[in-house]
Design a protein around this motif. Sequence first.
Motif, mmCIF file in Angstrom:
data_model
loop_
_atom_site.group_PDB
_atom_site.id
_atom_site.type_symbol
_atom_site.label_atom_id
_atom_site.label_comp_id
_atom_site.label_asym_id
_atom_site.label_seq_id
_atom_site.Cartn_x
_atom_site.Cartn_y
_atom_site.Cartn_z
ATOM 1 N N ILE A 131 -2.504 17.992 11.616
ATOM 2 C CA ILE A 131 -3.357 17.421 11.754
ATOM 3 C C ILE A 131 -3.464 16.884 13.460
ATOM 4 O O ILE A 131 -2.963 17.071 13.755
ATOM 5 C CB ILE A 131 -3.558 15.879 11.249
ATOM 6 N N SER A 132 -4.837 17.334 13.932
ATOM 7 C CA SER A 132 -4.869 17.187 15.592
ATOM 8 C C SER A 132 -6.240 15.961 15.669
ATOM 9 O O SER A 132 -6.679 15.739 15.235
ATOM 10 C CB SER A 132 -5.575 18.731 15.995
ATOM 11 N N ALA A 133 -6.054 15.400 16.947
ATOM 12 C CA ALA A 133 -7.193 14.594 17.619
ATOM 13 C C ALA A 133 -6.843 14.736 18.950
ATOM 14 O O ALA A 133 -6.160 15.415 19.736
ATOM 15 C CB ALA A 133 -5.996 13.034 16.537
ATOM 16 N N LYS A 134 -8.194 14.582 19.590
ATOM 17 C CA LYS A 134 -8.908 13.945 21.456
ATOM 18 C C LYS A 134 -8.875 13.258 21.034
ATOM 19 O O LYS A 134 -9.625 12.455 20.072
ATOM 20 C CB LYS A 134 -9.475 15.195 21.482
ATOM 21 N N CYS A 135 -9.116 12.641 22.580
ATOM 22 C CA CYS A 135 -8.717 11.375 23.208
ATOM 23 C C CYS A 135 -9.134 12.095 24.463
ATOM 24 O O CYS A 135 -8.323 12.289 25.131
ATOM 25 C CB CYS A 135 -8.367 10.146 22.222
ATOM 26 N N SER A 136 -10.170 10.240 25.426
ATOM 27 C CA SER A 136 -9.753 10.150 26.219
ATOM 28 C C SER A 136 -8.672 9.619 26.693
ATOM 29 O O SER A 136 -7.730 9.137 25.944
ATOM 30 C CB SER A 136 -11.062 9.642 27.130
ATOM 31 N N PRO A 137 -8.027 9.889 28.526
ATOM 32 C CA PRO A 137 -6.551 9.572 28.212
ATOM 33 C C PRO A 137 -6.732 8.690 28.696
ATOM 34 O O PRO A 137 -5.660 7.395 28.859
ATOM 35 C CB PRO A 137 -6.245 10.472 29.632
ATOM 36 N N ILE A 138 -8.156 7.525 28.944
ATOM 37 C CA ILE A 138 -8.061 6.811 29.159
ATOM 38 C C ILE A 138 -9.022 5.473 28.080
ATOM 39 O O ILE A 138 -9.146 4.402 28.561
ATOM 40 C CB ILE A 138 -9.453 6.452 30.351
ATOM 41 N N ASN A 139 -8.963 5.898 27.122
ATOM 42 C CA ASN A 139 -8.963 5.293 25.891
ATOM 43 C C ASN A 139 -7.668 5.035 25.629
ATOM 44 O O ASN A 139 -6.999 5.396 24.602
ATOM 45 C CB ASN A 139 -10.192 5.918 24.857
ATOM 46 N N ILE A 140 -6.968 3.435 25.730
ATOM 47 C CA ILE A 140 -6.106 2.803 26.084
ATOM 48 C C ILE A 140 -5.860 2.506 23.935
ATOM 49 O O ILE A 140 -4.504 2.906 23.233
ATOM 50 C CB ILE A 140 -5.540 2.203 26.223
ATOM 51 N N ALA A 141 -6.459 1.988 23.507
ATOM 52 C CA ALA A 141 -6.417 1.911 22.459
ATOM 53 C C ALA A 141 -6.226 3.229 21.422
ATOM 54 O O ALA A 141 -5.462 2.883 20.113
ATOM 55 C CB ALA A 141 -8.223 1.285 21.900
ATOM 56 N N SER A 142 -7.166 4.222 21.713
ATOM 57 C CA SER A 142 -7.061 5.550 20.702
ATOM 58 C C SER A 142 -5.671 5.777 20.649
ATOM 59 O O SER A 142 -5.223 6.728 19.697
ATOM 60 C CB SER A 142 -8.344 6.236 21.466
ATOM 61 N N VAL A 143 -5.334 5.730 21.892
ATOM 62 C CA VAL A 143 -4.136 6.449 22.375
ATOM 63 C C VAL A 143 -3.179 5.947 21.238
ATOM 64 O O VAL A 143 -1.939 6.854 20.904
ATOM 65 C CB VAL A 143 -3.706 6.481 23.871
ATOM 66 N N ARG A 144 -3.169 4.542 21.642
ATOM 67 C CA ARG A 144 -2.307 3.722 20.596
ATOM 68 C C ARG A 144 -2.319 3.744 19.407
ATOM 69 O O ARG A 144 -1.001 4.053 18.481
ATOM 70 C CB ARG A 144 -1.940 2.349 21.343
ATOM 71 N N VAL A 145 -3.457 4.076 19.031
ATOM 72 C CA VAL A 145 -3.669 4.860 17.299
ATOM 73 C C VAL A 145 -2.897 6.087 16.601
ATOM 74 O O VAL A 145 -2.031 6.370 15.550
ATOM 75 C CB VAL A 145 -5.234 4.490 17.331
ATOM 76 N N LEU A 146 -2.688 6.637 17.753
ATOM 77 C CA LEU A 146 -2.463 7.984 17.471
ATOM 78 C C LEU A 146 -1.202 8.337 17.559
ATOM 79 O O LEU A 146 -0.047 9.013 16.849
ATOM 80 C CB LEU A 146 -2.697 8.835 18.350
ATOM 81 N N GLU A 147 -0.795 7.053 18.199
ATOM 82 C CA GLU A 147 1.005 6.862 18.844
ATOM 83 C C GLU A 147 1.710 6.322 17.193
ATOM 84 O O GLU A 147 2.778 6.694 16.467
ATOM 85 C CB GLU A 147 0.915 6.321 19.981
ATOM 86 N N LYS A 148 1.055 5.136 17.176
ATOM 87 C CA LYS A 148 1.478 4.633 15.969
ATOM 88 C C LYS A 148 1.233 5.356 14.463
ATOM 89 O O LYS A 148 2.023 5.107 13.634
ATOM 90 C CB LYS A 148 0.737 3.354 15.371
ATOM 91 N N ILE A 149 0.731 6.517 14.182
ATOM 92 C CA ILE A 149 0.251 7.312 12.961
ATOM 93 C C ILE A 149 1.563 8.310 13.076
ATOM 94 O O ILE A 149 1.450 8.783 12.666
ATOM 95 C CB ILE A 149 -0.934 7.677 12.723
ATOM 96 N N GLY A 150 1.541 8.425 13.676
ATOM 97 C CA GLY A 150 3.005 9.437 14.283
ATOM 98 C C GLY A 150 2.647 10.528 14.953
ATOM 99 O O GLY A 150 3.030 11.904 14.982
ATOM 100 N N MET A 151 1.426 10.598 15.570
ATOM 101 C CA MET A 151 1.453 12.101 16.193
ATOM 102 C C MET A 151 2.020 11.923 17.570
ATOM 103 O O MET A 151 2.342 10.968 18.147
ATOM 104 C CB MET A 151 -0.325 12.454 16.527
ATOM 105 N N GLU A 152 2.252 13.569 17.881
ATOM 106 C CA GLU A 152 2.586 13.949 19.509
ATOM 107 C C GLU A 152 1.428 14.279 20.265
ATOM 108 O O GLU A 152 1.269 15.373 19.622
ATOM 109 C CB GLU A 152 4.329 14.871 18.671
ATOM 110 N N HIS A 153 2.038 13.946 21.650
ATOM 111 C CA HIS A 153 0.937 14.233 22.698
ATOM 112 C C HIS A 153 1.407 15.692 22.603
ATOM 113 O O HIS A 153 2.573 16.240 22.695
ATOM 114 C CB HIS A 153 1.136 12.940 23.691
#
Length: 172
Positions: A131-153
């Motif tokens: 599963i992939s995802a994309k978000c803006s680097p300045i969208n810190i909340a979205s970055v945190r969600v993706l980190e918390k669910i185990g996604m790798e940058h």
Amino acid sequence: MPDIITKNLFMISWNKALVMAAMKDKEKLGKLLDARIPEDFPNEPVRQHVLPDLLKSLEKDASYGQWSGVILNKSEKVAIGTMGFKSPPDEMKHREIGYDIVPAYQGKGYATEMANAVVQWAFQEKELRGISAKCSPINIASVRVLEKIGMEHVSTTEEIMCWEILNKEYKC
């Protein structure tokens, strides 16, 4: 996607009636969902771009709605956002997840809670590689969600960060 239930949330898959009501008639949407619909639901990008494309896909194949849905807060019976996969698996057997949460419900862990459930559900399909995802680097909340669910940058441009999580049960 079956309706997904978590501790605080309930997600109902899209169908044509829900999509049309979300785009044009919030009162009808509230009745269909038996829930309160906030004024800012769905957000402008979802209403203007995602839902019209989804409606076209649903008109061709009703099963297309199984990959995404409306998130409801169970205790308040209110629509708080949308989440799901943007398309069927691609040729690499990946799906891209997307989500939005109404501002009044952001920062409460709801996106993380539902994203965890959606990823677990998706990975029951053993043929799904990742599963992939994309978000803006300045969208810190979205970055945190993706980190918390185990996604790798996996990569970043000036405008987009790309993420992925692989299915440990993937079978070639």
